[in-house]
Design an enzyme around this catalytic site. Structure first.
Site, PDB file in Angstrom:
ATOM      1  NE  ARG A 123      39.098  41.335  38.819  1.00  0.00           N
ATOM      2  CZ  ARG A 123      40.079  40.444  38.650  1.00  0.00           C
ATOM      3  NH1 ARG A 123      39.824  39.157  38.726  1.00  0.00           N
ATOM      4  NH2 ARG A 123      41.294  40.857  38.402  1.00  0.00           N
ATOM      5  CG  ASP A 124      35.164  44.906  42.103  1.00  0.00           C
ATOM      6  OD1 ASP A 124      36.025  44.127  41.631  1.00  0.00           O
ATOM      7  OD2 ASP A 124      34.866  44.939  43.306  1.00  0.00           O
ATOM      8  CD  GLU A 125      40.884  44.648  39.333  1.00  0.00           C
ATOM      9  OE1 GLU A 125      41.803  45.315  38.841  1.00  0.00           O
ATOM     10  OE2 GLU A 125      41.057  43.595  39.977  1.00  0.00           O
TER      11      GLU A 125
ATOM     12  CG  HIS B 283      42.597  38.614  33.176  1.00  0.00           C
ATOM     13  ND1 HIS B 283      41.455  38.916  33.863  1.00  0.00           N
ATOM     14  CD2 HIS B 283      43.584  39.354  33.750  1.00  0.00           C
ATOM     15  CE1 HIS B 283      41.741  39.798  34.811  1.00  0.00           C
ATOM     16  NE2 HIS B 283      43.032  40.093  34.753  1.00  0.00           N
TER      17      HIS B 283
ATOM     18  CD1 TRP C  21      50.538  46.329  35.732  1.00  0.00           C
ATOM     19  CD2 TRP C  21      52.233  44.877  36.000  1.00  0.00           C
ATOM     20  NE1 TRP C  21      50.004  45.072  35.905  1.00  0.00           N
ATOM     21  CE2 TRP C  21      51.011  44.169  36.075  1.00  0.00           C
ATOM     22  CE3 TRP C  21      53.414  44.161  36.133  1.00  0.00           C
ATOM     23  CZ2 TRP C  21      50.954  42.786  36.272  1.00  0.00           C
ATOM     24  CZ3 TRP C  21      53.363  42.787  36.340  1.00  0.00           C
ATOM     25  CH2 TRP C  21      52.152  42.119  36.401  1.00  0.00           C
TER      26      TRP C  21
ATOM     27  CD  GLU D   8      42.759  37.562  37.259  1.00  0.00           C
ATOM     28  OE1 GLU D   8      41.614  37.269  37.626  1.00  0.00           O
ATOM     29  OE2 GLU D   8      43.361  38.587  37.640  1.00  0.00           O
TER      30      GLU D   8
ATOM     31  CG  ASP E 276      41.713  44.344  34.596  1.00  0.00           C
ATOM     32  OD1 ASP E 276      40.853  45.013  34.001  1.00  0.00           O
ATOM     33  OD2 ASP E 276      41.689  44.153  35.824  1.00  0.00           O
TER      34      ASP E 276
HETATM   35  C1  BGC Z   1      44.253  42.845  37.332  1.00  0.00           C
HETATM   36  C2  BGC Z   1      45.474  42.395  36.582  1.00  0.00           C
HETATM   37  C3  BGC Z   1      46.500  43.443  36.848  1.00  0.00           C
HETATM   38  C4  BGC Z   1      46.831  43.273  38.293  1.00  0.00           C
HETATM   39  C5  BGC Z   1      47.975  44.045  38.800  1.00  0.00           C
HETATM   40  C6  BGC Z   1      44.575  42.759  38.774  1.00  0.00           C
HETATM   41  O1  BGC Z   1      43.538  43.060  39.604  1.00  0.00           O
HETATM   42  O2  BGC Z   1      43.106  42.147  36.982  1.00  0.00           O
HETATM   43  O3  BGC Z   1      45.302  41.914  35.365  1.00  0.00           O
HETATM   44  O4  BGC Z   1      47.567  43.506  36.005  1.00  0.00           O
HETATM   45  O5  BGC Z   1      45.710  43.483  39.095  1.00  0.00           O
HETATM   46  O6  BGC Z   1      48.767  43.228  39.388  1.00  0.00           O
END
Ligand code: BGC
Length: 836
Positions: free
Chosen positions: A356-358, A652, A419, A631, A352
């Site tokens: 950050r923390d993802e 993003h 998704w 994003e 994504d």
């Molecule tokens: C991500 C998105 C992802 C979403 C889910 C976010 O935190 O960065 O790109 O698809 O969560 O809704």
């Protein structure tokens, strides 16, 4: 090496290291001596539970970074294979490795400290195979290895790496090194059947970018600007006293002249280097990565100059296959931003965001961006590998989780449209791009199970109307803190997408010769479409939940009949113009909007949308200096402040999915059969563009279109059709509206432009109406001066009525009415090809 039975190596870890979660771990060194003679060939297989760098006799092996990459480790863990013949010496040799946290043991996810997701200990696995011609020998990780702490004091993907050069052990992976003080290792449990040779390209250092400018911030800090938001790290060159620590903090944007770190959430994104002292020292981290354009440097001894810092760009080493350019520099920058966001988010898997923390494999993001990704780069390796993880996780969990590789999160919503739909739609996208039937065959069990599972979730009437849905995620009209709370009903999105999923399933089954499934899914698709129409579509084609996203879904997913579709197109065009061509769609609507407008005869609206610069729009971020796709449309607000929402990444790729329309429609290069076996070359000039071109490396070779509106009123189209393919060419703006069929080779068409009418008071309503944008403006002026009075352009009499005729009929013309009409006509005359 494919099966666990061939492995003599075992995973090893420092003995007595329980891996208890006590914050960040240091990265241990491992080593072992062995004796070798002159070898014919030496091959090293390496992997780890964590990032690994392998060394042989003091040499770093290979050029991969962040190895072994991220896969669903519990199911499959890739190992790297290197030919190391040239590194083997006669006599004593030394095998060494450093193992960092990586994805296996570092913290993952946005919910704080979730460490050791896959393993608690830094497991190392190496198998060196020596081929002497007449015999073979193997050196493999076992308890003969010894271990020691090294200079990597801590390392974390999110938080950065800390390196103390005073702790280096010179020569630690060479035979002469005295390792008598090193600690023992022990074999640790790990299922060797998970080990797999990679089917995707590794991550490598791909580019280097110099500092554009050094800034002193209002608070007196030193910040370097690389001029490009990117993913990787910074290499520093420094000279100073031993023990001096240089700290490097990363951020994508500045706010009030200082690093904007709030969008990073809990990720510290900070590296530090402690000097060994003496001479010049050059260092870059090895077990972390950051998304950044700016770095703040603290503690640098002496005067920092731009040449002391270099940004190292990393991503999966895919082949570039797509390029695009137009006469509009803002559009070119938008395309460049999309390419950069793709590179930044293909670090071993499709993610994504990278900062950050993802940084996780969110399924919805690659679902919508897939067609663009497959045009810009050869993504067969990386996405096929990721789809295997998806299928394995799906089988294990019984549903397609929202990100892959998956790990438990609070309130995991399980199956969600768009998704989870990636299970079906991404293999289909790849099949369209590459034409390889095995992509569908390989994915079929996963596609089938997913569709059948959702069939069980829908109501008897065919609507998918239950369960959590993300909906049109990040609709700009949703409140910053509730990105799923947009204008479009989430279950409308879910049902529309299920129409598409079931249709693709039926087509896939047909290609694979599964007639029963073909029929079953076609019937299911018809049922879901009917349910959608019953619930959401008035007989006229007006939608009950009439947002642009809802219209775009109904039009592009072919849910409406012809008359409804035309009406829906008009409604969509009206909504788009009411919003003054700013964007009002999120992740779901944005990728479909320009296609929906184009397909229903509103190309002008699509161009106006594309070329709008006011906030929110495709080009607004470009006018704000963006170098990647944001994003949110307004990740940075017009006043220069960072959007207060928690989802505010500046990198993003999802909203960059519009590039697919730009390639296919603006430049006009699209596949007409899977894998570009047949092409459709149909550029649609519009807006103020005077030229556009694109190139794509299809599986058959390079395809290209390049068009230009020349100053002498002629039009030129150049095209390249690869060997082994044919193309349908639709010549734009051609007086004879020519459509041709051509074979391989390079082609050129050059012709006078279809003459554009000049509008004046003598123009008839019929002619005005053929230019939808002009007609809309004209009708708008009319409605302002004559509220409530109907304006007819449909009857034959009305079509031949001129504006002058109308003015003659009106008893008294209100003040300013004629001038307002003349202005609208002038604007239409001034716009270039917008009527074509
Ligand atoms: C991500 C998105 C992802 C979403 C889910 C976010 O935190 O960065 O790109 O698809 O969560 O809704």
């Amino acid at each position: 090496m494919t099966s666990s039975t061939h492995w003599t190596a075992r995973f090893i870890a420092p003995a007595n290291n329980t891996g208890a979660s006590t914050g960040h771990h240091l990265a241990p060194l491992f080593r072992r001596n062995f004796v070798a003679g002159p070898v014919r060939r030496a091959v090293l297989h390496v992997t780890a539970l964590g990032f690994v760098e392998a060394y042989l006799n003091g040499h770093l092996v290979g050029d991969e970074v962040l190895a072994p990459g991220w896969t669903s480790y519990a199911h499959r863990l890739n190992y790297s294979t290197y030919d190391v013949t040239h590194l083997i010496g006669n006599g004593t040799n030394t095998l060494g490795a450093i193992v960092g946290e990586g994805w296996a043991r570092g913290r993952l996810g946005w919910e704080g400290q979730r460490e050791n997701v896959y393993a608690a200990r830094p497991g190392l696995f190496m198998q060196l195979e020596l081929d002497y011609g007449d015999r073979t020998a193997t050196v493999a990780t076992d308890a003969e290895f010894v271990t020691s702490p090294g200079p990597v004091v801590s390392d974390s993907i999110y938080d950065g790496e800390h390196y103390d050069a005073r702790l280096e052990k010179p020569g630690w992976s060479t035979p002469g090194f005295d390792a008598s003080g090193w600690a023992p290792t022990e074999v640790m449990e790990w299922d060797l059947s998970t080990l797999e040779a990679p089917t995707k390209e590794p991550v490598r250092r791909m580019e280097e970018i110099p500092v554009q400018r050094l800034i002193t911030t209002p608070s007196g800090k030193t910040v370097a600007d690389f001029g490009q938001n990117l993913v990787g790290w910074v290499r520093i060159s420094v000279e100073g006293a031993a023990g001096t620590t240089v700290t490097i903090r990363h951020a994508e944007a500045l706010e009030d002249g200082e690093l904007a770190t709030r969008p990073l959430r809990t990720a510290k994104a900070t590296d530090s280097y402690t000097l060994r002292g003496g001479s010049q020292e050059i260092w870059e981290p090895r077990f972390t990565f950051h998304g950044f354009r700016y770095v703040e440097i603290e503690g640098y001894p002496g005067a920092l100059t731009p040449s002391d810092l270099t940004a190292v760009v990393i991503h999966t080493d895919m082949t570039r296959t797509g390029w695009f350019e137009t006469s509009n520099p803002l559009l070119n920058q938008l395309h460049s931003n999309i390419v950069w966001s793709m590179k930044s988010n293909f670090v071993s898997l499709p993610t994504d965001c990278p900062q950050r923390d993802e940084r996780m494999g969110w399924t919805g993001d690659i679902n919508v961006f897939g067609p663009t990704a497959a045009y810009l780069y050869d993504v067969r390796g990386v996405l096929a590998s990721w789809l295997r993880d998806l299928a394995l996780e799906q089988r294990h969990k019984g549903y397609v989780p929202m990100f892959i590789p998956n790990f438990p999160t609070h309130g995991d919503p399980k199956t969600t449209a768009v998704w989870s739909d990636t299970a079906v739609l991404l293999p289909w996208t790849l099949y369209q791009a590459y034409g390889e039937e095995h992509i569908l065959a390989d994915a079929y069990p996963s596609m089938h199970d997913y569709t059948t599972q959702v069939e069980g979730l829908i109501s008897p009437n065919g609507l998918w109307d239950s369960g959590f849905q993300f909906g049109d995620w990040l609709d700009p009209d949703a409140p910053p803190e509730y990105p799923g709370d947009g204008k479009t009903e989430p279950h409308l999105v879910a049902t529309a997408y299920f129409c598409r999923v079931t249709e693709v399933m039926s087509q896939t089954a047909a290609i694979l010769g599964r007639q029963e499934d073909e029929k079953k899914f076609a019937e299911l698709s018809a049922k879901v479409k009917q349910a959608f129409r019953d619930e959401y579509v008035a007989p006229s084609g007006r939608l009950a939940n009439g947002s642009p996203t809802a219209y775009a879904l109904a039009i592009t997913f072919d849910i409406l009949d012809d008359a409804q579709r035309e009406r829906a197109g008009e409604m969509l065009a009206a909504l788009v113009s009411k919003a003054k061509y700013t964007i009002s769609t999120g992740f779901v609507g944005t990728p479909l909007l320009c296609d929906a407008l184009t397909q229903t005869g509103h190309l002008d609206h699509a161009y106006r949308l594309l070329l709008q610069t006011a906030c929110p729009s495709f080009l607004y971020p470009v006018t704000m200096g963006a170098t990647t796709v944001w994003e949110r449309w307004d990740s940075m607000l017009p006043n220069g402040k960072v959007n207060p929402g928690g989802m505010t990444s500046f990198n993003h790729y999802a909203l960059g999915a519009v590039a697919d329309w730009m390639h296919r429609t603006v430049a006009g290069l699209a596949p007409a059969a899977p894998g570009y076996k047949r092409l459709r070359l149909a550029p649609r000039p519009g807006g103020d563009l005077t030229s556009a071109s694109t190139r794509h490396l299809t599986p058959y070779g390079e395809a290209r279109t390049s068009w230009q509106i020349n100053e002498d009123g002629t039009f030129t189209l150049d095209a390249t059709v690869p060997e082994g393919t044919t193309a349908q060419v639709v010549l734009p703006l051609h007086p004879g509206k020519l459509v041709l069929d051509v074979g391989p080779g390079t082609h050129r068409w050059h012709y006078p432009l279809l003459e554009k009418p000049r509008y004046g008071l003598d123009t008839s309503f019929g002619v005005l109406e053929e230019d939808p944008v002009l007609w809309e403006s004209f009708a708008g002026v009319f409605a302002t001066y004559f509220p409530g009075v109907p304006l007819d352009a449909d009857s034959p009499e009305a079509r031949s009525t001129t504006i002058k005729d109308m003015l003659n009929i009106i008893p008294i013309s209100p003040t300013g009415f004629v001038e307002a009409i003349e202005q609208v006509l002038e604007e239409a005359n001034a716009s270039s090809a917008s009527t074509f």
